[in-house]
Design a protein around this motif. Sequence first.
Motif, PDB file in Angstrom:
ATOM      1  N   UNK A   1      33.502 -16.156  13.106  1.00  0.00           N
ATOM      2  CA  UNK A   1      33.053 -14.773  12.954  1.00  0.00           C
ATOM      3  C   UNK A   1      32.484 -14.574  11.545  1.00  0.00           C
ATOM      4  N   UNK A   2      31.157 -14.633  11.372  1.00  0.00           N
ATOM      5  CA  UNK A   2      30.574 -14.638  10.029  1.00  0.00           C
ATOM      6  C   UNK A   2      30.421 -13.256   9.400  1.00  0.00           C
ATOM      7  N   UNK A   3      30.726 -12.188  10.157  1.00  0.00           N
ATOM      8  CA  UNK A   3      30.404 -10.851   9.668  1.00  0.00           C
ATOM      9  C   UNK A   3      31.605 -10.094   9.112  1.00  0.00           C
ATOM     10  N   UNK A   4      32.742 -10.745   8.988  1.00  0.00           N
ATOM     11  CA  UNK A   4      33.954 -10.029   8.584  1.00  0.00           C
ATOM     12  C   UNK A   4      33.791  -9.317   7.242  1.00  0.00           C
ATOM     13  N   UNK A   5      33.057  -9.928   6.316  1.00  0.00           N
ATOM     14  CA  UNK A   5      32.888  -9.307   4.997  1.00  0.00           C
ATOM     15  C   UNK A   5      32.013  -8.063   5.066  1.00  0.00           C
ATOM     16  N   UNK A   6      31.157  -7.978   6.072  1.00  0.00           N
ATOM     17  CA  UNK A   6      30.288  -6.813   6.214  1.00  0.00           C
ATOM     18  C   UNK A   6      30.995  -5.638   6.882  1.00  0.00           C
ATOM     19  N   UNK A   7      32.051  -5.930   7.642  1.00  0.00           N
ATOM     20  CA  UNK A   7      32.746  -4.902   8.410  1.00  0.00           C
ATOM     21  C   UNK A   7      34.062  -4.578   7.720  1.00  0.00           C
ATOM     22  N   UNK A   8      34.152  -3.371   7.173  1.00  0.00           N
ATOM     23  CA  UNK A   8      35.349  -2.989   6.429  1.00  0.00           C
ATOM     24  C   UNK A   8      35.910  -1.683   6.988  1.00  0.00           C
ATOM     25  N   UNK A   9      37.230  -1.532   6.965  1.00  0.00           N
ATOM     26  CA  UNK A   9      37.861  -0.299   7.462  1.00  0.00           C
ATOM     27  C   UNK A   9      37.357   0.926   6.716  1.00  0.00           C
ATOM     28  N   UNK A  10      37.280   2.043   7.434  1.00  0.00           N
ATOM     29  CA  UNK A  10      36.862   3.297   6.831  1.00  0.00           C
ATOM     30  C   UNK A  10      35.390   3.612   7.004  1.00  0.00           C
ATOM     31  N   UNK A  11      34.585   2.615   7.412  1.00  0.00           N
ATOM     32  CA  UNK A  11      33.147   2.849   7.575  1.00  0.00           C
ATOM     33  C   UNK A  11      32.731   2.950   9.044  1.00  0.00           C
ATOM     34  N   UNK A  12      33.651   2.600   9.946  1.00  0.00           N
ATOM     35  CA  UNK A  12      33.349   2.591  11.378  1.00  0.00           C
ATOM     36  C   UNK A  12      34.158   3.698  12.058  1.00  0.00           C
ATOM     37  N   UNK A  13      33.482   4.547  12.842  1.00  0.00           N
ATOM     38  CA  UNK A  13      34.174   5.625  13.537  1.00  0.00           C
ATOM     39  C   UNK A  13      34.755   5.200  14.865  1.00  0.00           C
ATOM     40  N   UNK A  14      34.097   4.261  15.515  1.00  0.00           N
ATOM     41  CA  UNK A  14      34.544   3.778  16.825  1.00  0.00           C
ATOM     42  C   UNK A  14      34.058   2.347  17.000  1.00  0.00           C
ATOM     43  N   UNK A  15      34.857   1.530  17.681  1.00  0.00           N
ATOM     44  CA  UNK A  15      34.471   0.158  17.975  1.00  0.00           C
ATOM     45  C   UNK A  15      34.461  -0.059  19.475  1.00  0.00           C
ATOM     46  N   UNK A  16      33.394  -0.682  19.977  1.00  0.00           N
ATOM     47  CA  UNK A  16      33.269  -1.023  21.392  1.00  0.00           C
ATOM     48  C   UNK A  16      33.179  -2.536  21.506  1.00  0.00           C
ATOM     49  N   UNK A  17      34.158  -3.138  22.178  1.00  0.00           N
ATOM     50  CA  UNK A  17      34.175  -4.581  22.417  1.00  0.00           C
ATOM     51  C   UNK A  17      33.762  -4.841  23.856  1.00  0.00           C
ATOM     52  N   UNK A  18      32.747  -5.668  24.037  1.00  0.00           N
ATOM     53  CA  UNK A  18      32.168  -5.885  25.354  1.00  0.00           C
ATOM     54  C   UNK A  18      32.726  -7.107  26.085  1.00  0.00           C
ATOM     55  N   UNK A  19      33.951  -7.504  25.755  1.00  0.00           N
ATOM     56  CA  UNK A  19      34.582  -8.579  26.522  1.00  0.00           C
ATOM     57  C   UNK A  19      34.578  -9.921  25.837  1.00  0.00           C
ATOM     58  N   UNK A  20      35.366 -10.860  26.429  1.00  0.00           N
ATOM     59  CA  UNK A  20      35.547 -12.205  25.892  1.00  0.00           C
ATOM     60  C   UNK A  20      36.130 -12.162  24.482  1.00  0.00           C
ATOM     61  N   UNK A  21      37.152 -11.324  24.356  1.00  0.00           N
ATOM     62  CA  UNK A  21      37.942 -11.230  23.130  1.00  0.00           C
ATOM     63  C   UNK A  21      39.115 -12.188  23.312  1.00  0.00           C
TER      64      UNK A  21
END
Length: 211
Positions: free
Chosen positions: A18-38
């Motif tokens: 998962x290369x994007x973890x540094x770009x995604x930080x708590x407090x900046x996202x209002x809702x998360x939608x996971x489309x499967x294969x978690x």
Amino acid sequence: MASRLVLVIGDLFIPDRAPFRKLLTPGKIGQTISLGNLTDPPTYDFLRSLSPDLHCVRGPFDLDPTPSSSNLPLSKVTTHGSLRIGFTHGHTIIPQGDADALLIAARQMDVDVLLWAGGTGRFEAYELEGKFFVNPGSGTGAVMTGWGSAAAGGEEGGEGGGVPSFCLMDVQGDVLVLYVYQLKTDENGNESVAVEKVSFRKTNPTAAAAS
């Protein structure tokens, strides 16, 4: 002020890629939608840490990151502004990724926007008959190679397949602004994040008929 940004991500498959973890930080996202294969509890916990408002649907290869994974729905609908947004992994839509089949699914769900993944590992966004269709690709660049298997993306993903990607949506009223993040690799192996912006405005049927 609460964030309006909605993270759309799917087909993670291989959590240690998962290369994007540094770009995604708590407090900046209002809702998360996971489309499967978690596929693992730490990734589920990471997505929930970004926003407690986490919505998940079932893909063909979810590996029970939570006790309720087996009870996840195949599809869900949420509302942002004046837009009804439906989301599904898409593996039950036949033919998979077919525009007409996706249009039928969007009509059945009575949504303005349909989000799906489908294991393609490739970002797509297009309008069809007044509806907006978005495939965020794979958050790790993994591509479904057949039932029960997935392959990691690589440089061969230069045309979209196998390129790690996710989307952020910002909805205001009847307008959706989509920001697409893709991890590109050049011929020397250097990686960089490319961001693309796509907009969609819901058509008012009354105004369209009058015009």
